[in-house]
Motif scaffolding. Structure first.
Motif, mmCIF file in Angstrom:
data_model
loop_
_atom_site.group_PDB
_atom_site.id
_atom_site.type_symbol
_atom_site.label_atom_id
_atom_site.label_comp_id
_atom_site.label_asym_id
_atom_site.label_seq_id
_atom_site.Cartn_x
_atom_site.Cartn_y
_atom_site.Cartn_z
ATOM 1 N N SER A 54 0.845 -1.200 0.000
ATOM 2 C CA SER A 54 0.000 0.000 0.000
ATOM 3 C C SER A 54 0.875 1.243 0.000
ATOM 4 C CB SER A 54 -0.910 0.010 1.231
ATOM 5 O OG SER A 54 -1.832 -1.061 1.197
ATOM 6 N N ILE A 55 0.444 2.249 -0.754
ATOM 7 C CA ILE A 55 1.216 3.482 -0.917
ATOM 8 C C ILE A 55 0.427 4.644 -0.319
ATOM 9 C CG2 ILE A 55 2.289 5.043 -2.579
ATOM 10 C CD1 ILE A 55 2.312 2.607 -4.541
ATOM 11 N N TYR A 56 1.067 5.395 0.553
ATOM 12 C CA TYR A 56 0.459 6.561 1.190
ATOM 13 C C TYR A 56 1.235 7.805 0.788
ATOM 14 C CZ TYR A 56 -1.921 3.275 4.374
ATOM 15 O OH TYR A 56 -2.689 2.275 4.912
ATOM 16 N N TRP A 57 0.532 8.911 0.694
ATOM 17 C CA TRP A 57 1.209 10.177 0.430
ATOM 18 C C TRP A 57 0.333 11.334 0.896
ATOM 19 C CZ3 TRP A 57 -1.332 7.389 -3.280
ATOM 20 C CH2 TRP A 57 -2.283 8.053 -4.058
ATOM 21 N N VAL A 58 0.980 12.482 1.041
ATOM 22 C CA VAL A 58 0.282 13.714 1.388
ATOM 23 C C VAL A 58 0.254 14.606 0.161
ATOM 24 C CG1 VAL A 58 0.417 15.852 2.732
ATOM 25 C CG2 VAL A 58 0.800 13.659 3.854
ATOM 26 N N GLU A 59 -0.898 15.186 -0.122
ATOM 27 C CA GLU A 59 -0.979 16.158 -1.213
ATOM 28 C C GLU A 59 -1.608 17.445 -0.713
ATOM 29 O OE1 GLU A 59 -3.080 13.698 -4.047
ATOM 30 O OE2 GLU A 59 -4.941 14.794 -3.707
ATOM 31 N N GLY A 60 -0.929 18.552 -0.986
ATOM 32 C CA GLY A 60 -1.454 19.871 -0.676
ATOM 33 C C GLY A 60 -2.306 20.366 -1.825
ATOM 34 N N ARG A 61 -3.474 20.899 -1.494
ATOM 35 C CA ARG A 61 -4.430 21.307 -2.527
ATOM 36 C C ARG A 61 -4.689 22.805 -2.481
ATOM 37 N NH1 ARG A 61 -8.922 16.427 -1.758
ATOM 38 N NH2 ARG A 61 -7.554 14.722 -2.449
ATOM 39 N N PRO A 62 -4.101 23.545 -3.406
ATOM 40 C CA PRO A 62 -4.357 24.990 -3.445
ATOM 41 C C PRO A 62 -5.840 25.313 -3.563
ATOM 42 C CG PRO A 62 -2.489 24.439 -4.839
ATOM 43 C CD PRO A 62 -3.088 23.136 -4.405
ATOM 44 N N ALA A 63 -6.592 24.501 -4.303
ATOM 45 C CA ALA A 63 -8.020 24.762 -4.495
ATOM 46 C C ALA A 63 -8.815 24.630 -3.207
ATOM 47 C CB ALA A 63 -8.592 23.823 -5.562
ATOM 48 N N GLU A 64 -8.210 23.997 -2.189
ATOM 49 C CA GLU A 64 -8.863 23.857 -0.888
ATOM 50 C C GLU A 64 -8.133 24.662 0.178
ATOM 51 O OE1 GLU A 64 -9.719 19.809 0.212
ATOM 52 O OE2 GLU A 64 -10.052 19.218 -1.883
ATOM 53 N N GLY A 65 -7.610 25.790 -0.232
ATOM 54 C CA GLY A 65 -6.922 26.657 0.704
ATOM 55 C C GLY A 65 -5.576 26.141 1.149
ATOM 56 N N GLY A 66 -4.992 25.211 0.398
ATOM 57 C CA GLY A 66 -3.701 24.647 0.744
ATOM 58 C C GLY A 66 -3.788 23.496 1.723
ATOM 59 N N ARG A 67 -4.979 22.960 1.951
ATOM 60 C CA ARG A 67 -5.153 21.849 2.895
ATOM 61 C C ARG A 67 -4.361 20.628 2.442
ATOM 62 N NH1 ARG A 67 -9.059 17.524 4.135
ATOM 63 N NH2 ARG A 67 -9.948 17.681 2.041
ATOM 64 N N ASN A 68 -3.726 19.946 3.413
ATOM 65 C CA ASN A 68 -2.979 18.727 3.131
ATOM 66 C C ASN A 68 -3.851 17.507 3.406
ATOM 67 O OD1 ASN A 68 -0.713 20.140 2.423
ATOM 68 N ND2 ASN A 68 0.297 19.898 4.391
ATOM 69 N N VAL A 69 -3.905 16.620 2.438
ATOM 70 C CA VAL A 69 -4.783 15.454 2.499
ATOM 71 C C VAL A 69 -3.930 14.188 2.454
ATOM 72 C CG1 VAL A 69 -6.665 14.233 1.359
ATOM 73 C CG2 VAL A 69 -6.621 16.730 1.353
ATOM 74 N N LEU A 70 -4.239 13.229 3.332
ATOM 75 C CA LEU A 70 -3.559 11.938 3.312
ATOM 76 C C LEU A 70 -4.278 11.015 2.332
ATOM 77 C CD1 LEU A 70 -1.409 10.030 4.412
ATOM 78 C CD2 LEU A 70 -2.990 9.427 6.260
#
Length: 665
Positions: A54-70
């Motif tokens: 299984s592969i996990y990563w964090v992505e920051g989303r500018p469209a969501e105010g820069g929120r980081n999602v796991l």
């Protein structure tokens, strides 16, 4: 209406690409690479981890105010978003964060930005509070299975506002999740790693005034029956030796990167002796700006899969630790970070001159690369993309510096006969960071409009060995500025840029270089753009966060002993020499470079009567994360350059209030 106009312009640009190029002033070209497209189709990909297949990563989303999602990709290929909308996976340890989650047994443990507490999350359930303390931030965690606990770095901020205290702690996975201190005494800790038999722990530490790329200590301790560390030994490192990423091999050898020979090369320690695994004038490590950085890992048979930098360009290789032989793995990527090794595959963040930093999986048996998540989904015809050209150029003292040059490129246009394009000189942050040739839509934003760019790896940058990295020691505000000026003059001499329309821009430390270039080398640049840059070194030395609170000791000199040098190197004290237009961008929640730095520069340049603009952003910190801030700053900078460099952008841009400059007619 405005968005419709931009879309029409983009369509016209695409259709014109098939016709004969039209002569038009540089800077006025119609481009399909709009600020809307850049922010709408981008992700900031960060930490990567594996749990089995299984592969996990964090992505920051500018469209969501820069929120980081796991995020999670299961072995069957199914991708799941683990983080609920109310959560932002981000630790503020060291302010730069990193190492914000760990995972074991399909359970993720992550820090959240709002309260800095730790939460556990099963693959198919909501997050549950795990542990936390008032004023504490946690990072770089790992699961110590034999003792049913997590081991992590804790950064505790006292209520009285005194300096934070960093320690290595354990947190029980069961019951009341008791937090116990395992190691204390140094100013900083990172990179805890368990031996395969679970009996030993290795970690890095360092203390003021060092930064981790100056000197770190690698230590190993044995767990006693109560889970505390005993028999602690120093394996490697010193005040002038930087150790990076200790990691145990499957056979129990402790492997690490050290720059003791001038380059971050890989070494092994067997419990009594240290050996050099592979010697090369190449970097198998990098500056630890964030927790949990990884450049190599082990296959089950003990072979090492590693990424390394040679002449500033990343490569991927397999190393036989017994013979030290290295075999390159051909890849299309020039940047490779966050490398994690699984059973027969590797995952990493890779970027090339045509692909933004993306999450990549490589099957080692088939040599097949698969892009799992793209950092940018922006689709642009290749003819609109400027290909970076690696250049080495002469600089002060008979030395050589390095950069990537991006010529103006748009198939629908050529510049007027006899005219040269404006040039933007980029000065990266850090300053111990690195410019890479990875596709960056924000650079293509400029080049596709007829403005060339040079991204400078000035002396002090990483990727070229320890001596090059240390060129900046004692010389910040000198070497970096000289190299940026030399890059601009080199391209002008080559006939590739207009010497009367040079601009310089940078963020953070690059913002300081930008301000310094305007103040200390007046007349070279006609304009500058500073993003949360440093204008007063004394203020920064007195008012910044713990991680960087003594950084200037090496870059400038000890403070306050060298107070006079700080004053002379501060652009705020040389505003009288500035003869160029300036625009400043600043996040008002910045904890690294206080907002008063930009305000002071704005007030001083305004008082002198020069064109100057100040664009602050509520809710933004050190580095803009939200789409609105990224979009506004790009467009405001373009508008500003158009006004002061003398071209009219084709874009419909919101005006910027520029002091001491008459409004456009």
């Amino acid at each position: 209406m405005r968005n419709g106009l931009l879309l029409l312009l983009s369509v016209l640009a695409m259709s014109n690409a098939t016709a004969a190029p039209k002569a038009a002033p540089y800077g006025s070209w119609v481009s399909p690479i709009t600020s809307d497209a850049i922010v709408a189709e981008s992700l900031k990909l960060g930490q990567v981890a594996l749990d089995g297949d299984s592969i996990y990563w964090v992505e920051g989303r500018p469209a969501e105010g820069g929120r980081n999602v796991l995020m999670l990709q299961r072995p069957d290929g199914l991708v799941a978003e683990m983080t609920p909308a109310a959560f932002n996976v981000r630790t503020r340890a060291h302010e730069y964060g990193g190492g914000s989650f760990t995972v074991a047994g399909h359970i993720a443990y992550s820090a959240t930005f709002n309260d800095q507490a730790l939460y556990l999350q099963p693959p198919d359930g909501p997050p549950q509070f795990f542990a936390g303390e008032a004023g504490a931030r946690f990072a770089n965690g790992l699961i110590d299975g034999p003792r049913s606990r997590m081991i992590a770095v804790r950064e505790a901020h006292p209520e009285d506002g005194s300096e934070a205290v960093n320690t290595l702690v354990s947190i029980g996975l069961e019951g009341e999740h008791v937090i116990r201190t395992l190691v204390r005494g140094a100013d900083f800790y990172s990179s805890p790693t368990l031996s395969p038999d679970g009996r030993q722990l290795a970690w890095l530490s360092w203390s003021h005034p060092n930064m981790p790329w100056d000197g770190t200590i690698l230590q190993v301790g044995r767990f006693d029956a109560d889970g505390y560390l005993v028999d602690i030994r120093t394996v490697a490192g010193a005040a002038d030796e930087s150790v990076f990423q200790p990691q145990w091999s499957p056979g129990g050898e402790l492997v690490f990167a050290s720059d003791r020979n001038g380059w971050w090369n890989l070494y092994g320690w067997n419990g009594s002796k240290t050996r050099l695994i592979h010697e090369a004038q190449a970097e198998f490590g990098e500056p630890q700006w964030e927790f949990g950085m990884s450049r190599y890992g082990f296959l089950p048979d003990g072979r090492i899969v590693a990424s390394y930098l040679a002449n500033g360009i990343a490569r991927l290789a397999i190393i036989d630790p017994k013979t030290g032989k290295l075999k390159d793995i051909p890849t299309p990527f020039q940047e490779i970070k966050e490398l994690r090794v699984g059973n027969g595959f590797v995952v990493f963040l890779g970027g090339s001159d045509s692909e933004a930093r993306s999450l990549v999986r490589l099957d080692l048996k088939t040599s097949r690369f698969e892009i799992l998540r793209r950092g940018s989904k922006l689709k642009v015809e290749s003819a609109y993309l400027s290909k970076p050209q690696s250049i080495a150029f002469p600089t002060t003292g008979g030395k050589t510096a390095y950069a990537f040059h991006y010529p103006a490129a748009n198939p629908a246009y050529v510049g007027p006969k006899g005219e040269r394009p404006p040039l933007i000189v980029l000065s990266h942050g850090g300053p111990t960071s690195q410019a890479t040739p990875t596709f960056n839509p924000a650079i293509q934003f400029w080049t596709s409009r007829g403005i060339s760019v040079v991204d400078v790896n000035y002396g002090g940058s990483s990727g070229y060995g320890r001596d090059y990295r240390r060129r900046l020691n004692g010389n910040w505000g000198v070497v970096d500025i000289d190299d940026c000026v030399s890059a601009a003059k080199y391209l002008v001499a080559q006939g590739l840029a207009d010497g009367d329309r040079l601009a310089i821009r940078g963020g953070s430390a690059g913002g300081y270089t930008t301000l310094g270039a305007l103040a200390f080398r007046p007349g070279v640049f006609k304009a500058g753009a500073s993003y949360y840059g440093v204008g007063d070194l004394e203020v920064l030395a007195r008012d910044t966060h713990k991680f960087e609170s003594r950084y200037l000791d090496s870059l400038v000199g000890p403070y306050p002993a060298d107070k006079a040098l700080y004053a002379s190197r501060s652009p705020i004290n040389s505003v009288d020499k500035i003869a160029s237009a300036l625009i400043l961008f600043q996040g008002l929640d910045d904890k690294v470079v206080p907002p008063n730095q930009s305000q002071m520069m704005f007030d001083a340049v305004k008082a002198k009567g020069l064109p100057v603009a100040y664009v602050p952003f509520l809710g933004e910190g050190h580095g803009f994360r939200a789409a609105a801030a990224i979009k506004r700053s790009l467009e405001a900078e373009l508008y500003f350059y158009g006004r002061v460099l003398g071209f009219k952008p084709a874009d419909a841009l919101e005006a910027v209030a520029i002091e001491n400059l008459p409004p456009p007619t």
